[in-house]
Design a protein around this motif. Structure first.
Motif, PDB file in Angstrom:
ATOM      1  N   LYS C 175       1.016  -1.592   0.079  1.00 25.82           N
ATOM      2  CA  LYS C 175       0.157  -0.011  -0.178  1.00 25.82           C
ATOM      3  C   LYS C 175       1.001   1.362  -0.068  1.00 25.82           C
ATOM      4  CE  LYS C 175      -3.520  -1.531   2.566  1.00 25.82           C
ATOM      5  NZ  LYS C 175      -4.210  -1.001   3.626  1.00 25.82           N
ATOM      6  N   ALA C 176       1.806   1.348   1.102  1.00 20.65           N
ATOM      7  CA  ALA C 176       2.785   2.124   0.836  1.00 20.65           C
ATOM      8  C   ALA C 176       4.048   2.459  -0.181  1.00 20.65           C
ATOM      9  CB  ALA C 176       3.531   2.193   2.055  1.00 20.65           C
ATOM     10  N   TYR C 177       3.939   1.865  -0.825  1.00 22.15           N
ATOM     11  CA  TYR C 177       4.753   1.326  -1.643  1.00 22.15           C
ATOM     12  C   TYR C 177       4.076   2.285  -3.296  1.00 22.15           C
ATOM     13  CZ  TYR C 177       8.302  -1.226   0.506  1.00 22.15           C
ATOM     14  OH  TYR C 177       9.325  -1.437   1.727  1.00 22.15           O
ATOM     15  N   SER C 178       2.516   1.148  -3.251  1.00 21.84           N
ATOM     16  CA  SER C 178       1.731   2.011  -4.723  1.00 21.84           C
ATOM     17  C   SER C 178       1.921   3.396  -4.278  1.00 21.84           C
ATOM     18  CB  SER C 178       0.019   1.274  -4.221  1.00 21.84           C
ATOM     19  OG  SER C 178      -0.505   2.273  -4.435  1.00 21.84           O
ATOM     20  N   ALA C 180       4.116   5.858  -3.192  1.00 16.18           N
ATOM     21  CA  ALA C 180       4.777   6.045  -4.071  1.00 16.18           C
ATOM     22  C   ALA C 180       5.418   6.573  -5.199  1.00 16.18           C
ATOM     23  CB  ALA C 180       6.048   5.532  -3.477  1.00 16.18           C
ATOM     24  N   GLY C 181       4.413   5.782  -6.158  1.00 19.95           N
ATOM     25  CA  GLY C 181       4.196   5.909  -7.445  1.00 19.95           C
ATOM     26  C   GLY C 181       4.902   4.851  -8.478  1.00 19.95           C
ATOM     27  N   VAL C 182       5.058   3.651  -7.758  1.00 22.65           N
ATOM     28  CA  VAL C 182       5.338   3.093  -8.368  1.00 22.65           C
ATOM     29  C   VAL C 182       4.615   2.140  -9.627  1.00 22.65           C
ATOM     30  CG1 VAL C 182       7.874   2.339  -6.799  1.00 22.65           C
ATOM     31  CG2 VAL C 182       5.369   0.798  -6.754  1.00 22.65           C
ATOM     32  N   ASP C 183       4.759   1.377  -9.980  1.00 22.89           N
ATOM     33  CA  ASP C 183       4.302   0.175 -11.378  1.00 22.89           C
ATOM     34  C   ASP C 183       3.328  -0.596 -11.719  1.00 22.89           C
ATOM     35  OD1 ASP C 183       3.629   2.948 -13.094  1.00 22.89           O
ATOM     36  OD2 ASP C 183       6.435   2.764 -13.083  1.00 22.89           O
ATOM     37  N   ALA C 184       3.932  -1.616 -10.655  1.00 26.14           N
ATOM     38  CA  ALA C 184       4.232  -3.076 -10.451  1.00 26.14           C
ATOM     39  C   ALA C 184       4.848  -2.586  -8.396  1.00 26.14           C
ATOM     40  CB  ALA C 184       4.781  -3.462 -11.479  1.00 26.14           C
ATOM     41  N   ILE C 185       4.421  -4.188  -7.913  1.00 21.76           N
ATOM     42  CA  ILE C 185       4.986  -4.759  -7.120  1.00 21.76           C
ATOM     43  C   ILE C 185       5.237  -6.102  -7.123  1.00 21.76           C
ATOM     44  CG2 ILE C 185       4.615  -5.254  -4.534  1.00 21.76           C
ATOM     45  CD1 ILE C 185       3.706  -2.674  -4.441  1.00 21.76           C
ATOM     46  N   TYR C 186       6.387  -6.435  -6.693  1.00 25.12           N
ATOM     47  CA  TYR C 186       7.192  -7.159  -7.976  1.00 25.12           C
ATOM     48  C   TYR C 186       7.877  -8.144  -6.127  1.00 25.12           C
ATOM     49  CZ  TYR C 186      11.461 -10.030  -9.201  1.00 25.12           C
ATOM     50  OH  TYR C 186      12.388 -10.892  -9.532  1.00 25.12           O
ATOM     51  N   ALA C 211      -4.747  -6.650  -4.321  1.00 25.73           N
ATOM     52  CA  ALA C 211      -6.021  -5.048  -3.513  1.00 25.73           C
ATOM     53  C   ALA C 211      -5.076  -4.357  -2.883  1.00 25.73           C
ATOM     54  CB  ALA C 211      -7.021  -6.330  -2.723  1.00 25.73           C
ATOM     55  N   ALA C 212      -4.261  -4.229  -2.042  1.00 28.59           N
ATOM     56  CA  ALA C 212      -3.969  -3.706  -1.346  1.00 28.59           C
ATOM     57  C   ALA C 212      -3.304  -2.169  -2.114  1.00 28.59           C
ATOM     58  CB  ALA C 212      -2.984  -3.862  -0.935  1.00 28.59           C
ATOM     59  N   ALA C 213      -2.295  -2.762  -2.543  1.00 25.81           N
ATOM     60  CA  ALA C 213      -1.642  -1.719  -3.968  1.00 25.81           C
ATOM     61  C   ALA C 213      -2.549  -1.595  -5.294  1.00 25.81           C
ATOM     62  CB  ALA C 213      -0.986  -2.868  -4.548  1.00 25.81           C
ATOM     63  N   LYS C 214      -3.114  -2.364  -5.489  1.00 29.77           N
ATOM     64  CA  LYS C 214      -4.129  -1.547  -6.469  1.00 29.77           C
ATOM     65  C   LYS C 214      -3.000  -1.748  -7.765  1.00 29.77           C
ATOM     66  CE  LYS C 214      -8.348   0.484  -4.518  1.00 29.77           C
ATOM     67  NZ  LYS C 214      -7.183   1.042  -3.042  1.00 29.77           N
ATOM     68  N   LEU C 215      -2.121  -2.809  -8.057  1.00 28.64           N
ATOM     69  CA  LEU C 215      -0.822  -2.574  -9.132  1.00 28.64           C
ATOM     70  C   LEU C 215      -1.120  -4.068  -9.134  1.00 28.64           C
ATOM     71  CD1 LEU C 215       1.625   0.023  -7.510  1.00 28.64           C
ATOM     72  CD2 LEU C 215       0.266   0.429  -9.609  1.00 28.64           C
ATOM     73  N   ARG C 228      -1.186 -20.916 -13.933  1.00 27.88           N
ATOM     74  CA  ARG C 228      -1.475 -19.561 -14.531  1.00 27.88           C
ATOM     75  C   ARG C 228      -2.789 -18.720 -14.107  1.00 27.88           C
ATOM     76  NH1 ARG C 228       2.923 -17.164 -17.471  1.00 27.88           N
ATOM     77  NH2 ARG C 228       3.988 -18.896 -16.782  1.00 27.88           N
ATOM     78  N   GLU C 229      -3.688 -19.561 -14.727  1.00 28.88           N
ATOM     79  CA  GLU C 229      -4.989 -18.738 -14.258  1.00 28.88           C
ATOM     80  C   GLU C 229      -5.328 -18.807 -13.351  1.00 28.88           C
ATOM     81  OE1 GLU C 229      -4.804 -22.213 -15.834  1.00 28.88           O
ATOM     82  OE2 GLU C 229      -6.540 -22.757 -15.663  1.00 28.88           O
ATOM     83  N   ASP C 230      -4.998 -19.547 -11.812  1.00 31.25           N
ATOM     84  CA  ASP C 230      -4.958 -18.226 -10.481  1.00 31.25           C
ATOM     85  C   ASP C 230      -4.186 -17.738  -9.992  1.00 31.25           C
ATOM     86  OD1 ASP C 230      -6.764 -20.703  -9.678  1.00 31.25           O
ATOM     87  OD2 ASP C 230      -5.410 -21.806  -9.458  1.00 31.25           O
ATOM     88  N   LEU C 231      -3.049 -17.678 -10.544  1.00 30.21           N
ATOM     89  CA  LEU C 231      -2.140 -16.441 -10.770  1.00 30.21           C
ATOM     90  C   LEU C 231      -2.691 -15.087 -11.439  1.00 30.21           C
ATOM     91  CD1 LEU C 231       1.200 -18.302 -11.173  1.00 30.21           C
ATOM     92  CD2 LEU C 231       0.419 -16.622  -8.943  1.00 30.21           C
ATOM     93  N   THR C 232      -3.738 -15.499 -12.631  1.00 29.50           N
ATOM     94  CA  THR C 232      -3.897 -14.446 -13.151  1.00 29.50           C
ATOM     95  C   THR C 232      -4.598 -13.736 -12.606  1.00 29.50           C
ATOM     96  OG1 THR C 232      -3.307 -15.573 -15.533  1.00 29.50           O
ATOM     97  CG2 THR C 232      -4.544 -14.028 -15.999  1.00 29.50           C
ATOM     98  N   ALA C 233      -5.660 -14.647 -11.889  1.00 23.30           N
ATOM     99  CA  ALA C 233      -6.735 -13.933 -11.088  1.00 23.30           C
ATOM    100  C   ALA C 233      -6.408 -13.025  -9.919  1.00 23.30           C
ATOM    101  CB  ALA C 233      -7.714 -15.506 -10.624  1.00 23.30           C
ATOM    102  N   CYS C 234      -4.985 -13.514  -9.534  1.00 19.72           N
ATOM    103  CA  CYS C 234      -4.359 -12.456  -8.459  1.00 19.72           C
ATOM    104  C   CYS C 234      -3.928 -10.667  -8.618  1.00 19.72           C
ATOM    105  CB  CYS C 234      -3.253 -13.420  -6.740  1.00 19.72           C
ATOM    106  SG  CYS C 234      -3.853 -14.584  -7.119  1.00 19.72           S
ATOM    107  N   GLY C 235      -3.933 -11.041  -9.943  1.00 23.36           N
ATOM    108  CA  GLY C 235      -2.520  -9.969 -10.478  1.00 23.36           C
ATOM    109  C   GLY C 235      -1.438 -10.010 -10.820  1.00 23.36           C
TER     110      GLY C 235
END
Lengths: 297, 297, 297, 297
Positions: C175-178, C180-186, C211-215, C228-235
């Motif tokens: 949430k905090a990193y998001s 800060a203006g980043v484009d993705a969470i790794y 959900a927290a990051a909306k990224l 793979r489809e389960d991961l996709t569903a998690c964003g």
């Protein structure tokens, strides 16, 4: 250009009984001029390297590779022995080993590894300075010594303890660092605005460190008004001069650019610039002519 | 720091009706000083790059990579538009393509490719100069244009024809080079001791070349005593100044080192060196302080 | 070779509804082969760069400059979008800014800055991992975003929080990193032997972070057996593959060298090596022939 | 890692009575694998360096600096003696001197300077090859010898005379080159489609050259079907193998990427990739662990 020879000359200075000046140099030409004038030791601090290769302040943004590249440029053409301050070795003891290997390969004659926490930490106050523990510093210095290939390469321990911890801390650290196998102690004299030269008993403090380490000392001249012979008596063997040369270059550049920008005639600059003969000498033109003569006809 | 912007500014100068000076710069600090004084275009000739990065004379021993590295150092921190003379592109047309790609990536605003045979050939007499054929030069210039990624990058054809072949040769080459798609003609005015500025009809010669090429001209100031407005009338839009700045720096360095070597006090140099404030400005200290404030607490 | 285009393609993948693989590449040839096979995203982790350019383990001894050099070599000739993990930015927030500038200049499409304390600290136990504070990490990420010149460059926050602190820590940091203006969470999934893929509710954890990051999320495939489809569903939008390519190269090299060392005929290797035609294609021989034809006759 | 030692080992091979293979290596890992397998001499031709560092064909677009950088990467971690073919020294005799200095500094054990006109000339036909005059070549070789700092560095004269001029030309050149002070003659056996190995009297031709030069010979294995002992009898001491290793690496990479791209499980690659243990060995993981143990706790 034999780097081992240059290192041995520096060792002679450290083992001698005089206090020799190391003048600041920052690129091939400045090193050539300093050598022509008579200096035998050049000093390229990390600070000076940042200023001149990155136009950045002394905030540890220069990489080891960039530093080594600049050292290589200088040592390709300079007969000076070159001393560098390799900050804290850019990380932990493994990084120190790489630092030693890279700057040794680049041709440096001596380097110091320091005990300050670098780069500046998050939340660290302007004047606040932290040293790593003695154990950590000793580990890094032992790694530095182990990372050296040419035994003539000089490795110095740079400590800010005299400023940050006082003479007792400095003595303790100097003793421990000495046992790590380093060749000299480089005492920081001015850290974040605190200047040890103003202490009335500073010579005693230097002496105490020297006695504890049984190693030659190196200092930055800073604004010291101490007599050279007094420093020599404290075991100081190398005195690093300040950034006057680059600042003189900047002033000369500004005046020249201003003259030219305002439409002044280039010919009017004659008394303010090096002669073509001097420039030719600096770029070793005679040797090149000789080589053209020898190998191209 | 937007290299496309810097290239577009140079194009504005070329398309304008004035003759603008390009002053010689050779490292990050000199570029910063020149910019602070008011210059908008810097010039890093191959000759100057050899002198300052290798301490070697102008004999084509600098590699393309070394040149690009120095350009990158400058363009990382400079707002100047930078013109370089990329010799003959370091080989054939394929080498020209790489040259354009590497110096474009390094951030240069304009480069010239010249028609002289380089480096010096075996057995070539001191004063003898040879140009490659028009066909070969055109091939290289077309390759240069094709090698460009950013269409705003300026590519100039540098020719020594005026010196070596006379005005007819220069006119023929300028016309052919122009059709290869270059943006400007850079006329060498002084090659191996022959200086075209002493010709009584030199302005007519410049005019003839300009008319043939229908492109702006660039010249080295050399020892020209011609009036700026006369040159402007001949289509000259950029006038490259000489090596005075680096020679001024060398003189200042020598005086400073001599003072220090003879035991002079650093404090006595105060009037001869840039102030701490000026040095801070050059290394962009305020921005760094701002960043420390913003991101580290 | 238009780096902005490559960055935009990566942004399309991040904004899409599929989970795309990023395959590991480490030099110009491997990148060319991966692209020829059909991959659109390459991944050069710091670990892989250390192994291949220094033959050193993943212990943070590679310098930023060395990393950027290798990126540049790849991006000079590759059409892939390239993702790199720039460790912790090699120091503090100022170092992060330089990191972004250098790797952006080298042509990278995306980089991550991570929140682990690096390099390993003195006395740190093998399995022990420490994260910097949220505040410090946010400062570094904000510096990274500010250091970017091309707004299409992707900046990801890499966090080891899921491993080290659990899902609550990961959610708070994401949430905090998001912000800060980043484009993705790794999300690091495997740190010092602890592997989150074995957690029964790991998909829920990924979902919570997303959900927290909306990224969009990025993961290392590791030994995940998830669909793979389960991961996709998690964003999850980018799945970084492992080091199989370089390990396959090493095995092939060993077999080839062994064959040759034991006196085997080179001709017998025919079925085990790329054909001359394939090698020509990889080095872009047709374009060079075309250029020779166009510009050199 | 002692480069002088590596050079001396190569000299022992040249002075011996056997014909030793030099296997092609191109980066730190390939050099490590070749050494682990048992090779003592590695060969990094300009061609191979172009392919692997630039993904470019053998058309002389690699710069000396780029070549030296790759040599340095290899010699930082390899115990092999390394032979390189430094083309024609990248220009005239002055460029040859710099070439020797730069690759010597990078750690190379041996280099050759060749007598072909390079890079390809404007208008040069595909199959056409031109050699520089004997005088010019001798000048360059004398410059190479003079440019060497470490007397153990091996300098070879590479000549295409056997292909282009026939045995008489080769004998005359070998004799002249020998008198320039080189340590070996490297005979090109295959130039622009002409292959000397198909000549019925090729062994006699090798013998004649060897007798004229009184120096050991080096050859490229090419598609030679000659017996090793016959070559040894002709004075051949080093036989450079071909590009099979990099081509094997490319094939392995392609198969691996194809497997992964088509959704194959990484685990299925197990038999086709080096084991984690082998990878650890190649990156010297044990030493690093030892250093962590020694210096960081």
């Amino acid at each position: 250009m034999d780097h081992t020879e240059q290192r041995k000359k520096l060792r002679v200075a450290l083992a001698g009984s005089k206090c020799v000046s190391a003048t600041s140099v920052f690129d091939p030409l400045s090193a050539r001029v300093a050598e022509a004038v008579g200096f035998e030791i050049g000093m390229l601090s990390g600070s000076l390297a940042s200023i001149t290769t990155l136009a950045a302040p002394d905030l540890n943004v220069l990489t080891l590779t960039e530093y080594a590249d600049q050292i290589r440029r200088i040592m390709r053409v300079s007969g000076l022995s070159l001393f560098i301050d390799a900050d804290n070795g850019y990380g932990n003891a493994l990084n120190v080993m790489r630092t030693v290997q890279e700057v040794e390969h680049a041709g440096v004659s001596a380097l110091s590894i320091e005990d300050m926490v670098l780069p500046r930490s998050f939340g660290q106050a302007e004047g606040e300075q932290r040293l790593v523990s003695i154990e950590e510093a000793v580990g890094k210095l032992r790694a530095a010594v182990a990372g050296r290939s040419d035994p003539s390469l000089v490795i110095a321990a740079r400590t800010s303890a005299l400023v940050v911890e006082g003479v007792d801390g400095a003595v303790a650290r100097a003793k421990a660092y000495s046992m790590a196998g380093v060749d000299a102690i480089y005492l920081a004299t001015n850290v974040a605005g605190v200047n040890v030269y103003s202490r009335p008993d500073i010579l005693e403090q230097f002496k105490a460190v020297n006695a504890a380490a049984k190693l030659p000392l190196m200092l930055n001249a800073g604004r010291s008004l101490l007599k050279r012979e007094d420093l020599t008596a404290c075991g100081v063997r190398i005195m690093a001069q300040g950034l006057q040369p680059v600042a003189a270059s900047v002033k000369a550049l500004r005046e020249t650019y201003m003259h030219l920008f305002s439409g002044g005639a280039p010919a009017d600059l004659k008394s303010k610039i090096a002669s073509p003969q001097e420039m030719e000498q600096l770029v070793n033109a005679d040797s090149y002519k000789q080589w053209l003569h020898e190998y191209m006809r």
